[in-house]
Design a protein around this motif. Structure first.
Motif, PDB file in Angstrom:
ATOM      1  N   ASN A   1      52.945  81.289  41.999  1.00  0.00           N
ATOM      2  CA  ASN A   1      53.485  82.570  41.540  1.00  0.00           C
ATOM      3  C   ASN A   1      55.008  82.620  41.594  1.00  0.00           C
ATOM      4  O   ASN A   1      55.591  83.674  41.325  1.00  0.00           O
ATOM      5  N   LEU A   2      55.662  81.523  41.956  1.00  0.00           N
ATOM      6  CA  LEU A   2      57.104  81.561  42.166  1.00  0.00           C
ATOM      7  C   LEU A   2      57.883  82.065  40.951  1.00  0.00           C
ATOM      8  O   LEU A   2      58.738  82.937  41.106  1.00  0.00           O
ATOM      9  N   PRO A   3      57.647  81.562  39.731  1.00  0.00           N
ATOM     10  CA  PRO A   3      58.406  82.105  38.590  1.00  0.00           C
ATOM     11  C   PRO A   3      58.215  83.616  38.422  1.00  0.00           C
ATOM     12  O   PRO A   3      59.187  84.337  38.163  1.00  0.00           O
ATOM     13  N   ASP A   4      56.995  84.094  38.607  1.00  0.00           N
ATOM     14  CA  ASP A   4      56.743  85.538  38.511  1.00  0.00           C
ATOM     15  C   ASP A   4      57.452  86.305  39.625  1.00  0.00           C
ATOM     16  O   ASP A   4      57.966  87.412  39.412  1.00  0.00           O
ATOM     17  N   ARG A   5      57.508  85.721  40.792  1.00  0.00           N
ATOM     18  CA  ARG A   5      58.186  86.374  41.922  1.00  0.00           C
ATOM     19  C   ARG A   5      59.695  86.449  41.674  1.00  0.00           C
ATOM     20  O   ARG A   5      60.330  87.454  41.978  1.00  0.00           O
ATOM     21  N   ILE A   6      60.247  85.378  41.114  1.00  0.00           N
ATOM     22  CA  ILE A   6      61.676  85.387  40.778  1.00  0.00           C
ATOM     23  C   ILE A   6      61.953  86.444  39.718  1.00  0.00           C
ATOM     24  O   ILE A   6      62.917  87.213  39.831  1.00  0.00           O
ATOM     25  N   ALA A   7      61.110  86.503  38.699  1.00  0.00           N
ATOM     26  CA  ALA A   7      61.279  87.505  37.642  1.00  0.00           C
ATOM     27  C   ALA A   7      61.181  88.916  38.222  1.00  0.00           C
ATOM     28  O   ALA A   7      61.947  89.809  37.843  1.00  0.00           O
ATOM     29  N   TYR A   8      60.256  89.124  39.154  1.00  0.00           N
ATOM     30  CA  TYR A   8      60.124  90.443  39.782  1.00  0.00           C
ATOM     31  C   TYR A   8      61.390  90.801  40.556  1.00  0.00           C
ATOM     32  O   TYR A   8      61.899  91.919  40.451  1.00  0.00           O
ATOM     33  N   ALA A   9      61.899  89.850  41.338  1.00  0.00           N
ATOM     34  CA  ALA A   9      63.124  90.108  42.108  1.00  0.00           C
ATOM     35  C   ALA A   9      64.278  90.453  41.165  1.00  0.00           C
ATOM     36  O   ALA A   9      65.044  91.386  41.432  1.00  0.00           O
ATOM     37  N   CYS A  10      64.386  89.732  40.049  1.00  0.00           N
ATOM     38  CA  CYS A  10      65.430  90.041  39.058  1.00  0.00           C
ATOM     39  C   CYS A  10      65.244  91.436  38.483  1.00  0.00           C
ATOM     40  O   CYS A  10      66.216  92.174  38.308  1.00  0.00           O
ATOM     41  N   SER A  11      63.993  91.812  38.227  1.00  0.00           N
ATOM     42  CA  SER A  11      63.719  93.138  37.655  1.00  0.00           C
ATOM     43  C   SER A  11      64.079  94.258  38.628  1.00  0.00           C
ATOM     44  O   SER A  11      64.282  95.395  38.206  1.00  0.00           O
ATOM     45  N   GLN A  12      64.180  93.939  39.892  1.00  0.00           N
ATOM     46  CA  GLN A  12      64.553  94.921  40.912  1.00  0.00           C
ATOM     47  C   GLN A  12      66.056  94.930  41.177  1.00  0.00           C
ATOM     48  O   GLN A  12      66.523  95.601  42.087  1.00  0.00           O
ATOM     49  N   GLY A  13      66.806  94.150  40.382  1.00  0.00           N
ATOM     50  CA  GLY A  13      68.259  94.162  40.491  1.00  0.00           C
ATOM     51  C   GLY A  13      68.865  93.058  41.330  1.00  0.00           C
ATOM     52  O   GLY A  13      70.078  93.021  41.531  1.00  0.00           O
ATOM     53  N   ILE A  14      68.044  92.155  41.826  1.00  0.00           N
ATOM     54  CA  ILE A  14      68.581  91.029  42.600  1.00  0.00           C
ATOM     55  C   ILE A  14      68.969  89.956  41.597  1.00  0.00           C
ATOM     56  O   ILE A  14      68.124  89.425  40.879  1.00  0.00           O
ATOM     57  N   ASP A  15      70.262  89.639  41.529  1.00  0.00           N
ATOM     58  CA  ASP A  15      70.702  88.707  40.491  1.00  0.00           C
ATOM     59  C   ASP A  15      71.183  87.359  41.030  1.00  0.00           C
ATOM     60  O   ASP A  15      71.563  86.493  40.257  1.00  0.00           O
ATOM     61  N   GLN A  16      71.154  87.172  42.324  1.00  0.00           N
ATOM     62  CA  GLN A  16      71.522  85.885  42.909  1.00  0.00           C
ATOM     63  C   GLN A  16      70.311  85.321  43.641  1.00  0.00           C
ATOM     64  O   GLN A  16      70.089  85.612  44.815  1.00  0.00           O
ATOM     65  N   ILE A  17      69.529  84.524  42.926  1.00  0.00           N
ATOM     66  CA  ILE A  17      68.291  83.980  43.477  1.00  0.00           C
ATOM     67  C   ILE A  17      68.356  82.464  43.423  1.00  0.00           C
ATOM     68  O   ILE A  17      68.682  81.881  42.384  1.00  0.00           O
ATOM     69  N   GLY A  18      68.029  81.838  44.550  1.00  0.00           N
ATOM     70  CA  GLY A  18      68.031  80.387  44.624  1.00  0.00           C
ATOM     71  C   GLY A  18      66.796  79.864  45.325  1.00  0.00           C
ATOM     72  O   GLY A  18      65.953  80.633  45.794  1.00  0.00           O
ATOM     73  N   MET A  19      66.708  78.553  45.382  1.00  0.00           N
ATOM     74  CA  MET A  19      65.597  77.922  46.085  1.00  0.00           C
ATOM     75  C   MET A  19      66.015  76.537  46.539  1.00  0.00           C
ATOM     76  O   MET A  19      66.958  75.951  45.999  1.00  0.00           O
ATOM     77  N   VAL A  20      65.292  76.011  47.520  1.00  0.00           N
ATOM     78  CA  VAL A  20      65.456  74.637  47.986  1.00  0.00           C
ATOM     79  C   VAL A  20      64.104  73.964  47.812  1.00  0.00           C
ATOM     80  O   VAL A  20      63.080  74.495  48.235  1.00  0.00           O
ATOM     81  N   THR A  21      64.099  72.786  47.179  1.00  0.00           N
ATOM     82  CA  THR A  21      62.862  72.080  46.886  1.00  0.00           C
ATOM     83  C   THR A  21      63.016  70.592  47.163  1.00  0.00           C
ATOM     84  O   THR A  21      64.119  70.067  47.147  1.00  0.00           O
ATOM     85  N   ASN A  22      61.883  69.941  47.375  1.00  0.00           N
ATOM     86  CA  ASN A  22      61.916  68.482  47.498  1.00  0.00           C
ATOM     87  C   ASN A  22      61.902  67.816  46.126  1.00  0.00           C
ATOM     88  O   ASN A  22      62.056  66.610  46.016  1.00  0.00           O
ATOM     89  N   GLY A  23      61.716  68.592  45.075  1.00  0.00           N
ATOM     90  CA  GLY A  23      61.845  68.109  43.707  1.00  0.00           C
ATOM     91  C   GLY A  23      60.634  67.444  43.094  1.00  0.00           C
ATOM     92  O   GLY A  23      60.623  67.171  41.893  1.00  0.00           O
ATOM     93  N   LEU A  24      59.602  67.191  43.876  1.00  0.00           N
ATOM     94  CA  LEU A  24      58.435  66.487  43.322  1.00  0.00           C
ATOM     95  C   LEU A  24      57.721  67.277  42.240  1.00  0.00           C
ATOM     96  O   LEU A  24      57.227  66.704  41.273  1.00  0.00           O
ATOM     97  N   LEU A  25      57.652  68.577  42.381  1.00  0.00           N
ATOM     98  CA  LEU A  25      56.919  69.426  41.431  1.00  0.00           C
ATOM     99  C   LEU A  25      57.825  70.097  40.405  1.00  0.00           C
ATOM    100  O   LEU A  25      57.372  70.922  39.622  1.00  0.00           O
ATOM    101  N   LEU A  26      59.098  69.728  40.401  1.00  0.00           N
ATOM    102  CA  LEU A  26      60.067  70.356  39.498  1.00  0.00           C
ATOM    103  C   LEU A  26      59.997  69.720  38.108  1.00  0.00           C
ATOM    104  O   LEU A  26      60.945  69.138  37.601  1.00  0.00           O
ATOM    105  N   THR A  27      58.844  69.864  37.490  1.00  0.00           N
ATOM    106  CA  THR A  27      58.617  69.294  36.160  1.00  0.00           C
ATOM    107  C   THR A  27      59.418  70.078  35.124  1.00  0.00           C
ATOM    108  O   THR A  27      59.865  71.203  35.396  1.00  0.00           O
ATOM    109  N   PRO A  28      59.594  69.518  33.926  1.00  0.00           N
ATOM    110  CA  PRO A  28      60.306  70.271  32.884  1.00  0.00           C
ATOM    111  C   PRO A  28      59.673  71.645  32.605  1.00  0.00           C
ATOM    112  O   PRO A  28      60.384  72.622  32.399  1.00  0.00           O
ATOM    113  N   ARG A  29      58.350  71.736  32.624  1.00  0.00           N
ATOM    114  CA  ARG A  29      57.679  73.020  32.377  1.00  0.00           C
ATOM    115  C   ARG A  29      58.030  74.022  33.471  1.00  0.00           C
ATOM    116  O   ARG A  29      58.417  75.162  33.186  1.00  0.00           O
TER     117      ARG A  29
END
Length: 184
Positions: A83-111
Motif C-alpha cells: 500500500n506504500l504508493p497509496d499511502r504516499i498519495a494520501y499523505a500528499c493529499s493531506q498537504g504533506i509535500d516532503q515525503i521520502g523513504m529508505v529502501t534496500n532497493g531490491l523491490l524498486l522495480t520500474p513499475r
C-alpha cells in the motif's frame, strides 16, 4: 565541520525546546527480506505486521497540520508494504509535500518506482554498500547487487523520462571492513 541547525550542545546551553519535530519517520512494516549484519532487526522481538490503514491515516492527520517531512523507514523494508504508493498519495493529499523513504532497493522495480513518483514521493534513499557484488552482498545476507544496481539505473532513467525534477535519488553507504577499499 558540519553543524546541525540545532545541535545538542546549543539545546543544553540555552534550554530552547523544539515543540514540533522537523521530520517524522513512519515504519509501516517491520518485515524485511534481508538479514544485514549492521541491522538490529534480528535481535528485536517484534511482529512483522503491517500498519493498519486507520492507524496510518490517523498518524498523517496528526502530522499534516505541521507541514513537516515524513520518511518511510525503520527496521522494515518499506517496499514490502504493497500500500506504500497509496499511502504516499494520501499523505500528499493531506498537504504533506516532503515525503521520502529508505529502501534496500531490491523491490524498486520500474513499475514500483513509477507508482512512487506518481504518488508524490520527493526522496528515495537506497542502501548500496559497495560497487560490486562482493562488497555489497557481504553485509547484506539475501541481497543481490545486480538487481539493486539495475533498479537504481532504471529509477534515474525514469526520473529523467518523467521530468521528475523534484525527486532526489540518494545512495546511502554503511562503511564496513568488507567495503572500505571500494568506497572513494
Amino acid at each position: 565541520m558540519f553543524q546541525y541547525p540545532l545541535n545538542y550542545r546549543y539545546f543544553l546551553q540555552t534550554g530552547v525546546t523544539v515543540k514540533v519535530p522537523r521530520m517524522v519517520s513512519l515504519e509501516t512494516t517491520a518485515a524485511c527480506q534481508l538479514a544485514c549484519k549492521m541491522c538490529d532487526r534480528s535481535s528485536l522481538k517484534r511482529e512483522t505486521i503491517f500498519m493498519p490503514d486507520e492507524v496510518f491515516k490517523a498518524a498523517i492527520k496528526n502530522i499534516a497540520p505541521y507541514r513537516i517531512k515524513v520518511n518511510f523507514n525503520g527496521i522494515g523494508e518499506p517496499l514490502l508494504d504493497r500500500n506504500l504508493p497509496d499511502r504516499i498519495a494520501y499523505a500528499c493529499s493531506q498537504g504533506i509535500d516532503q515525503i521520502g523513504m529508505v529502501t534496500n532497493g531490491l523491490l524498486l522495480t520500474p513499475r514500483i518506482a513509477g507508482e512512487l513518483i506518481a504518488a508524490g514521493i520527493k526522496r528515495i534513499t537506497i542502501s548500496l554498500d559497495g560497487n560490486d557484488q562482493h562488497s555489497h552482498e557481504s553485509g547484506h545476507s539475501g541481497a543481490d547487487y545486480e538487481t539493486v544496481a539495475s533498479n537504481i539505473e532504471c529509477l534515474v532513467s525514469l526520473k529523467k523520462k518523467l521530468s521528475a525534477d523534484s525527486l532526489d535519488v540518494v545512495l546511502r553507504v554503511t562503511v564496513q571492513k568488507s567495503n572500505l577499499a571500494v568506497i572513494p
